[in-house]
Design a protein around this motif. Structure first.
Motif, mmCIF file in Angstrom:
data_model
loop_
_atom_site.group_PDB
_atom_site.id
_atom_site.type_symbol
_atom_site.label_atom_id
_atom_site.label_comp_id
_atom_site.label_asym_id
_atom_site.label_seq_id
_atom_site.Cartn_x
_atom_site.Cartn_y
_atom_site.Cartn_z
ATOM 1 N N PRO A 31 0.695 -1.117 -0.006
ATOM 2 C CA PRO A 31 -0.058 -0.056 0.423
ATOM 3 C C PRO A 31 0.838 1.364 0.065
ATOM 4 O O PRO A 31 1.967 1.604 0.443
ATOM 5 C CB PRO A 31 -0.393 0.348 1.652
ATOM 6 C CG PRO A 31 -0.859 -1.515 1.985
ATOM 7 C CD PRO A 31 0.551 -2.284 0.817
ATOM 8 N N GLU A 32 0.168 2.228 -0.770
ATOM 9 C CA GLU A 32 0.869 3.424 -0.231
ATOM 10 C C GLU A 32 1.194 3.966 1.337
ATOM 11 O O GLU A 32 0.493 3.634 2.052
ATOM 12 C CB GLU A 32 0.444 5.037 -1.149
ATOM 13 C CG GLU A 32 0.092 4.198 -3.009
ATOM 14 C CD GLU A 32 1.019 4.268 -3.224
ATOM 15 O OE1 GLU A 32 2.116 5.571 -3.024
ATOM 16 O OE2 GLU A 32 1.248 3.647 -4.259
ATOM 17 N N LEU A 33 1.637 4.813 1.084
ATOM 18 C CA LEU A 33 2.428 5.668 2.668
ATOM 19 C C LEU A 33 0.792 5.949 3.203
ATOM 20 O O LEU A 33 0.704 5.822 4.424
ATOM 21 C CB LEU A 33 3.645 6.586 2.537
ATOM 22 C CG LEU A 33 3.513 6.842 3.696
ATOM 23 C CD1 LEU A 33 4.172 6.115 5.102
ATOM 24 C CD2 LEU A 33 4.477 8.331 3.721
ATOM 25 N N ASP A 34 0.395 6.645 2.842
ATOM 26 C CA ASP A 34 -1.062 7.290 2.988
ATOM 27 C C ASP A 34 -1.737 6.690 3.538
ATOM 28 O O ASP A 34 -2.099 6.454 4.716
ATOM 29 C CB ASP A 34 -1.615 8.149 1.912
ATOM 30 C CG ASP A 34 -1.201 9.221 1.340
ATOM 31 O OD1 ASP A 34 -0.276 10.136 2.221
ATOM 32 O OD2 ASP A 34 -0.533 9.891 0.509
ATOM 33 N N GLU A 35 -1.560 5.398 2.608
ATOM 34 C CA GLU A 35 -2.571 4.404 3.716
ATOM 35 C C GLU A 35 -2.233 3.489 4.757
ATOM 36 O O GLU A 35 -3.615 3.012 5.485
ATOM 37 C CB GLU A 35 -3.478 2.579 2.311
ATOM 38 C CG GLU A 35 -3.978 2.002 2.349
ATOM 39 C CD GLU A 35 -4.284 0.978 1.497
ATOM 40 O OE1 GLU A 35 -5.178 -0.095 1.432
ATOM 41 O OE2 GLU A 35 -4.038 1.323 0.518
ATOM 42 N N LEU A 36 -1.447 2.765 4.175
ATOM 43 C CA LEU A 36 -0.485 2.536 5.177
ATOM 44 C C LEU A 36 -0.838 3.160 6.818
ATOM 45 O O LEU A 36 -0.251 3.011 7.922
ATOM 46 C CB LEU A 36 1.121 2.311 5.222
ATOM 47 C CG LEU A 36 1.433 0.718 4.667
ATOM 48 C CD1 LEU A 36 2.941 1.213 4.479
ATOM 49 C CD2 LEU A 36 1.182 -0.048 4.370
ATOM 50 N N ARG A 51 -0.975 -9.149 -1.723
ATOM 51 C CA ARG A 51 -0.900 -7.946 -0.148
ATOM 52 C C ARG A 51 -0.743 -8.595 0.636
ATOM 53 O O ARG A 51 -1.508 -9.692 0.877
ATOM 54 C CB ARG A 51 -2.216 -7.366 0.191
ATOM 55 C CG ARG A 51 -1.634 -6.479 1.131
ATOM 56 C CD ARG A 51 -2.662 -5.274 0.792
ATOM 57 N NE ARG A 51 -2.166 -4.346 2.321
ATOM 58 C CZ ARG A 51 -3.384 -3.157 2.602
ATOM 59 N NH1 ARG A 51 -4.250 -3.562 2.079
ATOM 60 N NH2 ARG A 51 -3.479 -3.215 4.296
ATOM 61 N N THR A 52 0.507 -9.550 0.869
ATOM 62 C CA THR A 52 1.227 -10.619 1.723
ATOM 63 C C THR A 52 0.314 -10.463 2.980
ATOM 64 O O THR A 52 -0.008 -11.660 3.464
ATOM 65 C CB THR A 52 2.386 -10.614 2.130
ATOM 66 O OG1 THR A 52 3.090 -10.410 0.618
ATOM 67 C CG2 THR A 52 2.746 -11.840 3.011
ATOM 68 N N GLU A 53 -0.278 -9.246 3.784
ATOM 69 C CA GLU A 53 -0.850 -9.276 4.708
ATOM 70 C C GLU A 53 -2.031 -9.456 5.105
ATOM 71 O O GLU A 53 -2.909 -9.995 5.554
ATOM 72 C CB GLU A 53 -0.457 -7.593 4.973
ATOM 73 C CG GLU A 53 0.570 -7.509 5.985
ATOM 74 C CD GLU A 53 0.598 -7.677 6.875
ATOM 75 O OE1 GLU A 53 -0.269 -7.655 8.611
ATOM 76 O OE2 GLU A 53 1.932 -9.031 7.832
ATOM 77 N N ALA A 54 -2.858 -9.551 3.169
ATOM 78 C CA ALA A 54 -4.142 -10.404 3.135
ATOM 79 C C ALA A 54 -4.361 -11.695 3.293
ATOM 80 O O ALA A 54 -5.129 -12.014 3.971
ATOM 81 C CB ALA A 54 -4.150 -9.678 1.866
ATOM 82 N N ILE A 55 -3.345 -12.341 2.859
ATOM 83 C CA ILE A 55 -2.648 -13.810 2.689
ATOM 84 C C ILE A 55 -2.705 -14.076 4.442
ATOM 85 O O ILE A 55 -3.489 -15.125 4.667
ATOM 86 C CB ILE A 55 -2.059 -14.143 1.803
ATOM 87 C CG1 ILE A 55 -1.891 -13.453 0.121
ATOM 88 C CG2 ILE A 55 -2.305 -15.048 2.498
ATOM 89 C CD1 ILE A 55 -2.981 -14.189 -0.176
ATOM 90 N N ARG A 56 -1.799 -13.809 5.391
ATOM 91 C CA ARG A 56 -1.538 -13.635 6.402
ATOM 92 C C ARG A 56 -2.690 -13.875 7.506
ATOM 93 O O ARG A 56 -3.616 -14.569 7.653
ATOM 94 C CB ARG A 56 -0.375 -12.940 7.431
ATOM 95 C CG ARG A 56 0.179 -12.939 6.162
ATOM 96 C CD ARG A 56 1.621 -11.596 7.517
ATOM 97 N NE ARG A 56 3.008 -12.637 6.516
ATOM 98 C CZ ARG A 56 4.428 -11.161 7.147
ATOM 99 N NH1 ARG A 56 3.701 -10.202 7.140
ATOM 100 N NH2 ARG A 56 5.117 -11.492 6.333
ATOM 101 N N ALA A 57 -3.868 -12.253 7.109
ATOM 102 C CA ALA A 57 -5.255 -12.248 8.154
ATOM 103 C C ALA A 57 -6.232 -13.162 7.401
ATOM 104 O O ALA A 57 -6.734 -13.906 8.721
ATOM 105 C CB ALA A 57 -5.415 -10.974 7.659
ATOM 106 N N GLY A 58 -6.491 -13.466 6.079
ATOM 107 C CA GLY A 58 -7.389 -14.416 5.278
ATOM 108 C C GLY A 58 -6.429 -15.904 5.986
ATOM 109 O O GLY A 58 -7.405 -16.834 6.741
ATOM 110 N N PHE A 59 -5.862 -16.203 6.435
ATOM 111 C CA PHE A 59 -5.142 -17.597 6.584
ATOM 112 C C PHE A 59 -5.610 -17.543 8.033
ATOM 113 O O PHE A 59 -6.070 -19.384 8.603
ATOM 114 C CB PHE A 59 -3.614 -17.565 6.288
ATOM 115 C CG PHE A 59 -3.435 -18.290 5.404
ATOM 116 C CD1 PHE A 59 -4.163 -18.109 4.220
ATOM 117 C CD2 PHE A 59 -2.256 -19.252 4.657
ATOM 118 C CE1 PHE A 59 -3.883 -18.821 2.868
ATOM 119 C CE2 PHE A 59 -1.575 -19.496 3.351
ATOM 120 C CZ PHE A 59 -2.596 -19.136 2.131
#
Length: 919
Positions: A775-780, A868-876
């Protein structure tokens, strides 16, 4: 006298004929002890052969190489007897201090490598950790009398480190110095070490470093043999200077490959026609000396010749080589000359001599590395040596075999076997005489054939300094770490430097050495990645899992394991980390050693592995494991783990000149460790990230973004009061999680505007993986942090920073307009309650993203290229909590294989989901 009878001669006179007590038995001298235990070993061999990793070799060669019970060139059947004896000695030593409680934090001090060490440089074995570096860990994690184990010990540097620590210290001296507590002041004294390895040459080297020796007598014996041999065969290394008509001793002879021109088929001598010695380089292009066509090396054809191989009793086809140049010394300066007719006559004379002393004639084994030279005709061990050096090595080996210092002389002998072979490249730009390419059996187009007499005379003086042992406190066993016979819960500390995946083909590279000692590695349980052995990363991981389960089994509860690891591939690091955790260990600290700066960087992502890692993990106490299991159906299991884990984490980085950030104490990393523990132990994860973040600071004190126990925070406050601020930890940013942590550290140090952060952020994200949808810095910022925007009161986080750093703002209230104006649009780390709210919103966003991947999976069978790896982690994580293991496996199979292998959290969920589904 037969070969076996020659090899059965005893080794150095360590006890000068004095009585010897060994494992409760008394012998007249060390020779009698050795004879007795060799016979006992012979009786035990049939049973030992059933153990995985038993070496390849004849029984008599294995027995002859062994020095039982201290060293066996096979699984050592006396290890548990030594452990029992050492424990009794320790109990007697510490009987006044039986109530002492072992309490040690992970070692966090900076350690420089220190490779300029006599022991480290004594032998050219593939890999070593400098013993002085290991010494720091031994002194930190152990006390005198403790039992240390290294199951991937290589050449025994852990044992050498214990020798360095084994200064004589009495109980009274310990009491006076207050060293019998576990405050971890340096506590010198005897440690007992078990050294295990699969490699015969490694364990043989280890045995020699860890055995007492009269080094003066060794030096005399070694030089006597070398000088006698030189008196008889020194003529082989003589050359005539045609200008002065003086004879000189050759330092090395350069041999060059001969090629043929693809157009006219005339010979092209690589050294003469394709190199520029004045500028010390190989020419990019050159002309055929006959037809003048312009050529590159790749365009040349090989020239071949047939040479009679006495061992094979046949002519063998190999590449054509010629001696082209000689280096000799005159007035202590190197001089070069072209090969003369006289020099060629000496070489012809040598080539006509029979090879009448034993030398190895083994076929090079199947392997990724060991068969690379088949294409040039070097198929057997003897082909790796010139006739001159093979002849002299065989003669030297013959004399060594009947010496009372046979073992130490064999150590000397093997230390130069690679340097004296055709693996020694000629590199005119390098002054060092030995230049084999590390980690490979590559043979260059120009080879430097070194003088073995000069080589060994110089090595004797250096090797003499490597014999440090005064007592026999260490024992060595040739066994596979995945199958030891050590009893449960008997080891006080483990230091280990495991194999690095596909980095080094250990058994293949050791084959030259092991052929000379007649005992070779059984590579079936060898933990490597190797196409020839059909060992992929999954095979490597299984072997590492078995190995760390053995470490876990033999280590005492509450004790530590230190894993030194070096590999540039994140997938290999993840295999190691996953294996450590599956075994039951809990990782308390991971740091990357900066060899140039001698300092550590925190590691938050496996893809950051570009340097040596030092991993500190502990085996939890049995009562702690039971307590968590009993609470496994309630939220309390999370808090029990967190409390126990915080107890093991460092408060500060020792010997640091600043108050360093301990990343393992941050809420995000603590949550990850808690989740990993529950999943690896087949327990339900009892709490969400948002709930954990919120309740964490209600249960535990928070300081500088780090969590402490009540009994730790007072000590931390006293320490941190002497520093102006917490030093930011240097982080590797490779994906979203590490990017968030980087921003967090920036904002903990200084609340900043987006404009302040952006240029620094862009510099840090240059190495994001191609697949990563960052994600862009703003989204983070929006998803993880808060911004002050004209609220009635400036948040305390910003006010505290202003009061520390701006004298004109120190007396102002949070509602003051001057403070509000200064704080406008600054981002800051929210307090725990608001952080929990943000975490919930962020998790919803990540799960929406994950559901898009699930939908895409139903429409296409293609791999996900960007995500987005963080999305995969959250889904797992969510799928795991719902026991939806199939979704984890299905999505995992759509990810690039390298992504799964290189992400520790994804790998954990994916592997365990497959286990649940029986895949």
């Amino acid at each position: 006298m037969s070969e076996h009878e020659q090899l059965s001669f005893t080794t150095g006179n360590e006890t000068n004929g004095e009585p010897v007590v060994c494992l409760g038995l008394t012998f007249k001298n060390d020779d009698e002890r050795r004879v007795y235990f060799r016979e006992e070993l012979r009786k035990k061999l049939p049973e030992l052969k059933q153990i995985d990793g038993f070496p390849i070799g004849q029984d008599e060669d294995i027995i002859a190489l062994s020095d039982p019970p201290y060293y066996t060139a096979c699984p050592n059947p006396w290890l548990n007897e030594f452990i029992q004896e050492w424990e009794l000695q320790k109990q007697e030593y510490y009987k006044e201090f039986s109530n002492d409680i072992y309490k040690v934090e992970p070692f966090t001090s900076d350690v420089s490598e220190g490779k300029n060490d006599a022991v480290y440089n004594a032998h050219s074995y593939h890999t070593k950790v400098p013993p002085k570096a290991i010494l720091n860990y031994l002194l930190h994690y152990t006390n005198p009398g403790d039992i240390v184990y290294d199951g991937f010990s290589g050449t025994g540097m852990t044992g050498v480190a214990s020798i360095m620590a084994n200064q004589e210290v009495t109980v009274e001296q310990l009491k006076q110095k207050s060293l019998l507590n576990h405050s971890k002041e340096i506590s010198y004294g005897n440690r007992n070490v078990i050294l295990g390895d699969l490699s015969p040459i490694a364990t043989f080297i280890s045995k020699n470093y860890n055995t007492p020796l009269n080094s003066e007598d060794f030096e005399k014996e070694a030089l006597k043999i070398i000088f006698e041999l030189e008196d008889e065969y020194g003529w082989m290394y003589q050359t005539l200077d045609e200008n002065t008509q003086k004879h000189h001793t050759i330092s090395y002879t350069v041999w060059s490959d001969v090629f043929s021109c693809p157009q006219c088929e005339s010979d092209i001598v690589f050294h003469y026609d394709a190199t520029d010695d004045k500028n010390n380089k190989v020419l990019d292009s050159f002309s055929c000396p006959n037809c003048k066509i312009n050529l590159t090396k790749k365009e040349l054809n090989r020239s071949w010749e047939y040479i009679f191989d006495e061992a094979l009793n046949q002519n063998v086809k190999c590449i054509k080589t010629l001696p082209v140049m000689i280096c000799y010394k005159e007035n202590n300066r190197n001089k070069l000359k072209t090969i003369s007719q006289t020099d060629n006559e000496i070489i012809d004379r040598i080539n006509n001599l029979p090879l009448d002393s034993w030398y190895p004639t083994d076929r090079m084994p199947e392997g990724d590395e060991s068969r690379r030279n088949d294409r040039i005709g070097y198929t057997h061990v003897q082909h790796f040596y010139t006739k001159r050096n093979l002849f002299l090595l065989s003669k030297l080996h013959e004399r060594i075999s009947v010496s009372p210092y046979r073992d130490q002389l064999l150590l000397l002998f093997t230390s130069h076997l690679v340097n004296l072979s055709k693996l020694n490249r000629y590199r005119p730009e390098v002054s060092f005489p030995y230049n084999p390419l590390s980690g490979t059996l590559y043979i260059g187009s120009r080879v430097a054939e070194s003088n073995i007499f000069e080589a060994y005379k110089n090595k004797v003086k250096k090797l003499k300094l490597a014999f440090l042992a005064k007592n026999k406190n260490n024992v060595v066993s040739l066994h596979s770490q995945s199958h030891t016979n050590i009893k449960d819960n008997t080891i006080d500390y483990v230091f280990t430097d495991p194999p690095f995946g596909a980095n080094i083909m250990y058994s293949e590279l050791s084959f030259l050495w092991e052929s000379w000692i007649r005992v070779k590695t059984n590579n079936k349980p060898e933990a490597i990645i190797n196409k020839s052995q059909n060992k992929k990363i999954n095979s490597y991981q299984k072997l590492m899992e078995q190995s760390f389960k053995e470490y876990y089994r033999v280590l005492k509860p509450g004790r530590w394991i230190t894993v030194e690891f070096s590999n540039s591939k994140a997938s290999i690091w993840n295999s190691i980390q996953d294996s450590i955790q599956k075994a039951g260990f809990i990782i308390a600290n991971v740091a990357a050693l900066d060899k140039k700066m001698g300092s550590f960087k925190a590691v938050t992502s496996a893809t950051a592995v570009k340097q040596d890692l030092v991993i500190s993990a502990y085996k939890p106490l049995n009562k702690d494991i039971k307590n968590i299991q009993q609470k496994s159906n309630s939220i309390e299991s999370a808090w029990m783990f967190t409390s126990q884990h915080l107890e093991k984490l460092p408060l500060i980085h020792k010997n640091s000149l600043q108050n360093d950030y301990i990343i393992e104490r941050t809420p995000r990393i603590l949550f990850d460790r808690m989740v990993a523990y529950h999943i690896q132990n087949n327990l339900p994860v009892p709490i969400s990230s948002a709930e954990y973040q919120k309740e964490l600071t209600q249960r535990f004190p928070l300081r500088d973004g780090m969590i402490f126990l009540d009994n730790q925070v007072t000590q931390y406050d006293k320490y941190s009061a002497s520093f102006k601020e917490v030093s930011q930890t240097s982080l590797f940013i490779s994906e979203e999680s590490s990017a968030i942590e980087w921003i967090r550290q920036q904002l903990l140090k200084t609340p900043q505007t987006r404009q302040d952060l952006h240029p620094k952020f862009m510099k840090e994200i240059q190495h994001i993986a191609k697949h990563e949808k960052l994600p862009e810095l703003d989204e983070l910022l929006v998803q993880n942090f808060l911004r002050y925007d004209s609220e009635p009161e400036v948040p305390s986080q910003i006010v505290s920073y202003f009061r520390r750093n701006y004298p004109d703002l120190r007396g102002l209230e949070p509602t003051d307009e001057k403070i509000k104006q200064k704080a406008m649009n600054r981002w800051y780390v929210p307090d725990p309650n608001k952080q929990a709210d943000l975490e919930k919103l962020r998790e919803k966003s990540l799960l929406r993203e994950f559901n898009l991947y699930v939908d895409e999976m139903t429409k296409s069978k293609k791999k996900l290229k960007e995500f987005r790896t963080e999305a995969i982690r959250a889904g797992f994580k969510k799928a795991w909590s719902e026991k939806d293991y199939q979704t984890i496996v299905d999505i995992g199979n759509r990810l690039p294989e390298t992504v799964i292998q290189e992400d520790d959290k994804l790998l954990m969920y994916f592997d365990n989901a497959q286990i649940k589904l029986g895949l």
